[in-house]
Structure formats: C-alpha cells, structure tokens
Design a protein around this motif. Structure first.
Motif, PDB file in Angstrom:
ATOM      1  N   LEU A 104    -142.245 -38.640  24.133  1.00 30.64           N
ATOM      2  CA  LEU A 104    -140.935 -38.168  24.554  1.00 30.64           C
ATOM      3  C   LEU A 104    -139.817 -39.146  24.205  1.00 30.64           C
ATOM      4  N   LEU A 113    -136.331 -34.887  31.578  1.00 31.67           N
ATOM      5  CA  LEU A 113    -137.517 -34.072  31.300  1.00 31.67           C
ATOM      6  C   LEU A 113    -138.751 -34.685  31.961  1.00 31.67           C
ATOM      7  N   ALA A 133    -134.897 -31.590  24.843  1.00 32.09           N
ATOM      8  CA  ALA A 133    -135.511 -31.624  26.167  1.00 32.09           C
ATOM      9  C   ALA A 133    -135.651 -30.215  26.726  1.00 32.09           C
ATOM     10  N   HIS A 164    -138.627 -33.797  35.535  1.00 31.14           N
ATOM     11  CA  HIS A 164    -138.923 -32.369  35.681  1.00 31.14           C
ATOM     12  C   HIS A 164    -140.437 -32.106  35.613  1.00 31.14           C
ATOM     13  N   ARG A 219    -139.049 -28.530  28.110  1.00 34.15           N
ATOM     14  CA  ARG A 219    -139.224 -27.899  29.431  1.00 34.15           C
ATOM     15  C   ARG A 219    -139.961 -26.569  29.297  1.00 34.15           C
TER      16      ARG A 219
END
Length: 166
Positions: free
Chosen positions: A72, A85, A54, A88, A58
């Motif tokens: 993912l 993630l 992860a 984010h 990022r």
C-alpha cells in the motif's frame, strides 16, 4: 491445512496467494510484478490484484477479504490516502488477518513507528529500499504470517464447532 507438498495434493489443488498492490503509479505495479515474476511460496503462486487509488483499494478489499497481503502506497489521492485505507481495512472491515505493508516514496514525511502502531500495519518501507532480496523476504514473511493467522482462525472455528456439538 494441506500444503502443496503434502501427499496427493498438487499445486492445482491449492489457490494462489492473493496480493493487492495499491499505488497510483502504474510503474510501481509493473516493477513489483516484474521483480516477483514467477514467485511462489509454499508451492503456491501469487494472484496479483491492482488498485490505482485508495478508493479502488477499498472496493477490492470489501469484495475480497481473503487478500493475504496489501502493498500500500501512502500518498495517492491525498497525502494520507494509504493510511486512511489501512485504518478502513482494520476498523471498518474488521480485517485483522490481511498483512498490510506501507510503501512510500516520501519516507521522511511520516514517523514509521507511530504509523505502524496507530494504523495497525505490519511494515513500513521506503520504495527505494526494496531491492529484489528485501522485497522477496518481505512478501514471504507476510504470506507466512497470513497463513499462520488463517490456520489459527480455522482451529478456533473448529473448536467452537465441536463445543456446540457437545
């Protein structure tokens, strides 16, 4: 936006679809690329990008806001690394256009409906259910949605620009 099928436009003139695979299992990267080898959508190939954590995901997402699709994994460094993630990408990077599909090998550990809503992901699939056909449909649908969102963003930007000129 011109597509490769438009007059005078060749496939060399259109960029590939950037797709990011985020998974700590190298075999998942290899199988995904193998299953979708030679895949094109709207006469555009895929540019495969890989992150094996992860944290790597990022970094890549911060550098490449043009990523069309993120495949993912949920469980990587922690049981929730993929979910964090996804949050984010949406909240910190303010990226609402990249399509995010969660893939998990442990489908029974999370509630898919709650996850899709809470983390603003576009789909949630068990890795074992993604046959060639299902994977192809999933990727085509995600790329289509991404392309439509980008077209809408461009139309809105064009509208704003013409209002400023008026």
């Amino acid at each position: 936006m011109l597509s490769a099928g438009d007059a005078g436009v060749t496939t060399a003139d259109v960029p590939p679809w950037p797709v990011l695979i985020v998974d700590d299992d190298p075999e998942v990267h290899a199988v995904t690329r193998l299953v979708l080898h030679g895949f094109t959508f709207q006469s555009r190939p895929v540019e495969w990008l890989s992150a094996h954590s992860a944290a790597e995901g990022r970094t890549i997402m911060a550098a490449r806001p043009d990523i069309a699709l993120v495949l993912l994994d949920v469980v990587m460094e922690t049981d929730r690394a993929g979910l964090e993630l996804a949050r984010h990408i949406r909240k910190d990077l303010h990226n609402r256009t990249s399509r995010i599909v969660l893939r998990t090998g442990q489908a029974g550990q999370t509630q898919p409906l709650a996850v899709v809503e809470q983390y603003e992901v576009d789909d949630f699939r068990g890795k074992t259910e993604l046959t060639f056909e299902r994977m192809t449909i999933l990727v085509k649908s995600a790329l289509r949605a991404y392309g439509q969102l980008r077209d809408l963003e461009q139309a809105l930007a064009d509208c704003r620009e013409s209002l400023h000129r008026a």
